[in-house]
Design a protein around this motif. Structure first.
Motif, mmCIF file in Angstrom:
data_model
loop_
_atom_site.group_PDB
_atom_site.id
_atom_site.type_symbol
_atom_site.label_atom_id
_atom_site.label_comp_id
_atom_site.label_asym_id
_atom_site.label_seq_id
_atom_site.Cartn_x
_atom_site.Cartn_y
_atom_site.Cartn_z
ATOM 1 N N PHE A 1 -27.728 -19.190 -30.024
ATOM 2 C CA PHE A 1 -28.701 -19.551 -28.993
ATOM 3 C C PHE A 1 -28.594 -20.343 -28.201
ATOM 4 C CE2 PHE A 1 -32.412 -18.044 -32.163
ATOM 5 C CZ PHE A 1 -32.965 -17.367 -31.302
ATOM 6 N N SER A 2 -28.066 -21.422 -28.323
ATOM 7 C CA SER A 2 -27.656 -22.453 -27.146
ATOM 8 C C SER A 2 -26.785 -21.987 -26.262
ATOM 9 C CB SER A 2 -27.295 -23.767 -27.912
ATOM 10 O OG SER A 2 -26.005 -23.986 -28.559
ATOM 11 N N ARG A 3 -25.633 -21.247 -26.723
ATOM 12 C CA ARG A 3 -24.874 -20.435 -25.880
ATOM 13 C C ARG A 3 -25.648 -19.561 -24.777
ATOM 14 N NH1 ARG A 3 -19.060 -21.505 -25.048
ATOM 15 N NH2 ARG A 3 -19.119 -22.844 -26.955
ATOM 16 N N ALA A 4 -26.585 -18.528 -25.442
ATOM 17 C CA ALA A 4 -27.509 -17.702 -24.843
ATOM 18 C C ALA A 4 -28.087 -18.303 -23.682
ATOM 19 C CB ALA A 4 -28.153 -16.910 -25.826
ATOM 20 N N LEU A 5 -28.792 -19.415 -23.949
ATOM 21 C CA LEU A 5 -29.393 -20.272 -23.110
ATOM 22 C C LEU A 5 -28.748 -20.666 -21.764
ATOM 23 C CD1 LEU A 5 -31.910 -22.077 -25.197
ATOM 24 C CD2 LEU A 5 -32.310 -20.175 -24.228
ATOM 25 N N GLU A 6 -27.281 -20.752 -21.932
ATOM 26 C CA GLU A 6 -26.673 -21.006 -20.517
ATOM 27 C C GLU A 6 -26.761 -19.864 -19.229
ATOM 28 O OE1 GLU A 6 -22.508 -22.110 -20.625
ATOM 29 O OE2 GLU A 6 -22.801 -22.939 -22.732
ATOM 30 N N TRP A 7 -27.182 -20.222 -18.374
ATOM 31 C CA TRP A 7 -27.406 -19.339 -17.190
ATOM 32 C C TRP A 7 -27.674 -20.192 -15.822
ATOM 33 C CZ3 TRP A 7 -26.569 -14.255 -16.625
ATOM 34 C CH2 TRP A 7 -27.071 -13.717 -15.117
ATOM 35 N N GLY A 8 -26.636 -20.060 -15.226
ATOM 36 C CA GLY A 8 -26.716 -20.650 -14.151
ATOM 37 C C GLY A 8 -25.465 -21.305 -13.221
ATOM 38 N N ASP A 9 -24.969 -22.488 -13.338
ATOM 39 C CA ASP A 9 -23.599 -22.718 -12.931
ATOM 40 C C ASP A 9 -22.614 -22.237 -13.893
ATOM 41 O OD1 ASP A 9 -24.875 -24.109 -11.048
ATOM 42 O OD2 ASP A 9 -24.710 -25.981 -11.762
ATOM 43 N N SER B 1 -25.276 -2.593 -31.951
ATOM 44 C CA SER B 1 -24.823 -3.591 -30.884
ATOM 45 C C SER B 1 -25.174 -3.517 -29.743
ATOM 46 C CB SER B 1 -23.201 -3.469 -30.944
ATOM 47 O OG SER B 1 -22.801 -1.795 -30.591
ATOM 48 N N LEU B 2 -25.421 -4.817 -28.986
ATOM 49 C CA LEU B 2 -25.852 -4.952 -27.608
ATOM 50 C C LEU B 2 -24.683 -5.499 -26.788
ATOM 51 C CD1 LEU B 2 -27.960 -5.188 -25.053
ATOM 52 C CD2 LEU B 2 -28.512 -7.355 -26.162
ATOM 53 N N LEU B 3 -24.052 -4.766 -25.919
ATOM 54 C CA LEU B 3 -23.365 -5.179 -24.817
ATOM 55 C C LEU B 3 -23.992 -5.202 -23.699
ATOM 56 C CD1 LEU B 3 -20.590 -6.498 -23.750
ATOM 57 C CD2 LEU B 3 -19.646 -4.128 -23.937
ATOM 58 N N ASP B 4 -24.312 -6.327 -22.823
ATOM 59 C CA ASP B 4 -25.074 -6.803 -21.641
ATOM 60 C C ASP B 4 -23.910 -6.829 -20.631
ATOM 61 O OD1 ASP B 4 -27.831 -7.485 -20.395
ATOM 62 O OD2 ASP B 4 -26.360 -8.915 -19.520
ATOM 63 N N ILE B 5 -23.754 -5.936 -19.518
ATOM 64 C CA ILE B 5 -22.690 -6.037 -18.568
ATOM 65 C C ILE B 5 -23.177 -6.417 -17.326
ATOM 66 C CG2 ILE B 5 -20.772 -4.628 -17.662
ATOM 67 C CD1 ILE B 5 -21.099 -2.540 -20.105
ATOM 68 N N LEU B 6 -22.795 -7.337 -16.936
ATOM 69 C CA LEU B 6 -23.414 -7.832 -15.651
ATOM 70 C C LEU B 6 -22.641 -6.814 -14.366
ATOM 71 C CD1 LEU B 6 -22.660 -11.667 -16.244
ATOM 72 C CD2 LEU B 6 -24.630 -10.570 -16.218
ATOM 73 N N GLN B 7 -23.559 -6.235 -13.683
ATOM 74 C CA GLN B 7 -22.993 -5.406 -12.975
ATOM 75 C C GLN B 7 -23.485 -5.490 -11.166
ATOM 76 O OE1 GLN B 7 -25.544 -2.034 -12.673
ATOM 77 N NE2 GLN B 7 -24.490 -1.648 -10.693
ATOM 78 N N ASN C 1 -26.949 -11.912 -6.566
ATOM 79 C CA ASN C 1 -26.042 -11.858 -7.731
ATOM 80 C C ASN C 1 -24.964 -10.861 -7.478
ATOM 81 O OD1 ASN C 1 -29.045 -11.661 -8.983
ATOM 82 N ND2 ASN C 1 -27.725 -13.394 -9.504
ATOM 83 N N THR C 2 -23.943 -11.304 -6.331
ATOM 84 C CA THR C 2 -22.883 -10.606 -6.042
ATOM 85 C C THR C 2 -21.621 -10.877 -6.750
ATOM 86 O OG1 THR C 2 -22.218 -12.482 -4.506
ATOM 87 C CG2 THR C 2 -23.935 -10.789 -3.763
ATOM 88 N N TYR C 3 -20.445 -10.346 -6.490
ATOM 89 C CA TYR C 3 -19.339 -10.393 -7.050
ATOM 90 C C TYR C 3 -18.848 -11.945 -6.872
ATOM 91 C CZ TYR C 3 -18.305 -5.382 -7.590
ATOM 92 O OH TYR C 3 -18.372 -4.076 -8.014
ATOM 93 N N GLU C 4 -19.101 -12.448 -5.524
ATOM 94 C CA GLU C 4 -18.613 -13.876 -5.353
ATOM 95 C C GLU C 4 -19.442 -14.783 -6.350
ATOM 96 O OE1 GLU C 4 -19.636 -11.654 -2.851
ATOM 97 O OE2 GLU C 4 -17.576 -11.085 -2.476
ATOM 98 N N TRP C 5 -20.859 -14.546 -6.465
ATOM 99 C CA TRP C 5 -21.923 -15.323 -7.117
ATOM 100 C C TRP C 5 -21.306 -15.458 -8.597
ATOM 101 C CZ3 TRP C 5 -25.062 -15.069 -11.168
ATOM 102 C CH2 TRP C 5 -26.261 -15.869 -11.311
ATOM 103 N N TYR C 6 -20.931 -14.134 -9.020
ATOM 104 C CA TYR C 6 -20.461 -14.091 -10.515
ATOM 105 C C TYR C 6 -19.504 -14.708 -10.814
ATOM 106 C CZ TYR C 6 -24.193 -10.705 -11.851
ATOM 107 O OH TYR C 6 -25.482 -10.210 -12.054
ATOM 108 N N ALA C 7 -18.238 -14.543 -9.853
ATOM 109 C CA ALA C 7 -16.940 -15.099 -9.907
ATOM 110 C C ALA C 7 -16.836 -16.617 -9.937
ATOM 111 C CB ALA C 7 -16.039 -14.402 -8.786
ATOM 112 N N LYS C 8 -17.880 -17.347 -9.467
ATOM 113 C CA LYS C 8 -18.095 -18.818 -9.446
ATOM 114 C C LYS C 8 -18.477 -19.094 -10.813
ATOM 115 C CE LYS C 8 -19.093 -19.368 -4.895
ATOM 116 N NZ LYS C 8 -20.254 -19.331 -4.064
ATOM 117 N N ALA D 1 -18.597 -6.484 -15.120
ATOM 118 C CA ALA D 1 -17.919 -5.260 -14.419
ATOM 119 C C ALA D 1 -16.779 -5.514 -13.622
ATOM 120 C CB ALA D 1 -18.990 -4.561 -13.545
ATOM 121 N N GLY D 2 -16.558 -7.000 -13.281
ATOM 122 C CA GLY D 2 -15.311 -7.276 -12.465
ATOM 123 C C GLY D 2 -14.376 -7.949 -13.119
#
Ligand code: TPP
Ligand code: SF4
Length: 283
Positions: free
Chosen positions: A230-238, A190-196, A205-212, A170-171
């Motif tokens: 699949f391997s890209r979808a598993l990326e979640w963290g840093d 089509s699935l578009l997941d939008i981080l909000q 999970n704030t704007y600052e958290w996502y921006a980093k 969203a940002g």
């Protein structure tokens, strides 16, 4: 030719700073750039802060029950597949309450565009955890932290061979607009997941958290490679990838149903004598 003002709906009742505002503004710009006048598309939603979306856009709209946007959108699409059908939901509404409908809509590949406002919390009901809340997150009704494993909606969609799987934020309005347009233009589901960011109930999970963490997937990435997706979808963290993670060209359901594939149902002549004969077959 439509202008931005044509899509103006009611005044949003969201908290100041809510990520939903960025999504709403970007959406209006996207449909304008696609030259879709308000009468030429429909938004279907369920219940939630995000599901108030169709109140805030002037267009055809159906605001239904919690978790039930996709069955309604399916009916609309089968009746008129000439019209883009856009389902707007929250992570709780779609991945929780309506999860079963999501499985089958993706499996059948019906031509619906789904925007999930993923704020990783139940916003409207004041901050209970949703399926995408991170494990350990403390909420008022989970004082010891969330025990359940976090749902990975993109990996889940790729496992079901969903024909368009993407994530935006969203940002990042420019990125979001491009993906919204691609998702609407895509022929199948089509699935578009939008981080909000939910600035009131999700203090993690704030704007600052996502921006980093968020980054754009490189131009040379191949979204047709399912194993790579699949391997890209598993990326979640840093690092959290934004872009089209997976895409295939499976024909949409409405193109595989012979009686509607050429002429949408709403444009077919209605012959009541045929209906009577058909019904008599069930007596
Ligand atoms: C069948 C049913 N169960 C529960 C509710 C209560 N309820 C309304 S909105 C909501 C959560 C919405 O969360 P989400 O879909 O994540 O949307 P957000 O408000 O965060 O945008 C719940 C549990 C309901 N309206 N109907
Ligand atoms: S509660 Fe959260 S999701 Fe709902 S309007 Fe406020 S900031 Fe947005």
């Amino acid at each position: 030719m439509p202008v931005l003002e044509d899509y103006k709906g009611q005044t949003p009742a969201w908290c100041p700073g809510c990520g939903n505002f960025g999504i709403l503004k970007t959406f209006k710009e996207a449909v304008l750039e696609l030259s879709l006048a308000p009468h030429q598309f429909i938004i279907v939603s369920g219940i939630g802060q995000s599901s108030k979306f169709p109140h805030y856009v002037k267009c055809n709209a159906f605001n239904g029950l919690h978790g039930r946007a996709l069955p309604v959108a399916t009916g609309v699409r089968l009746a008129n597949h000439d019209m883009p059908v856009i389902a707007v939901t929250g992570d709780g509404d779609c991945y929780g309450e309506g999860g079963n409908h999501l499985i089958h809509a993706m499996r059948k590949n019906i031509g619906i565009t789904l925007f999930v406002h993923n704020n990783q919390i139940y916003g409207l009901t004041k901050g209970q955890p949703s399926p995408t809340s991170m494990e350990g997150m403390v909420t008022k009704n989970h004082p010891f932290g969330v025990f359940a494993e976090q749902l990975n909606p993109l990996a889940f969609a790729i496992a079901l061979d969903c024909s368009f799987v993407a994530r935006s934020y969203a940002g990042d309005s420019g990125h979001l607009k491009g993906l919204m347009k691609e998702a609407i233009r895509h022929e199948g589901f089509s699935l578009l997941d939008i981080l909000q960011p939910c600035v009131t109930f999700n203090k993690i999970n704030t704007y600052e958290w996502y921006a980093k963490r968020v980054y754009h997937i490189e131009a040379e990435y191949n979204p047709e490679d399912r194993a790579g997706a699949f391997s890209r979808a598993l990326e979640w963290g840093d690092r959290i990838p934004l872009g089209i993670l997976y895409r295939n060209q499976r024909p949409a359901l409405e193109k595989r149903i012979p009686v509607i594939s050429d002429t949408p149902l709403v444009r077919q002549p209605f012959d009541s004598t045929k209906l009577e004969t058909t019904l008599k077959g069930f007596y």
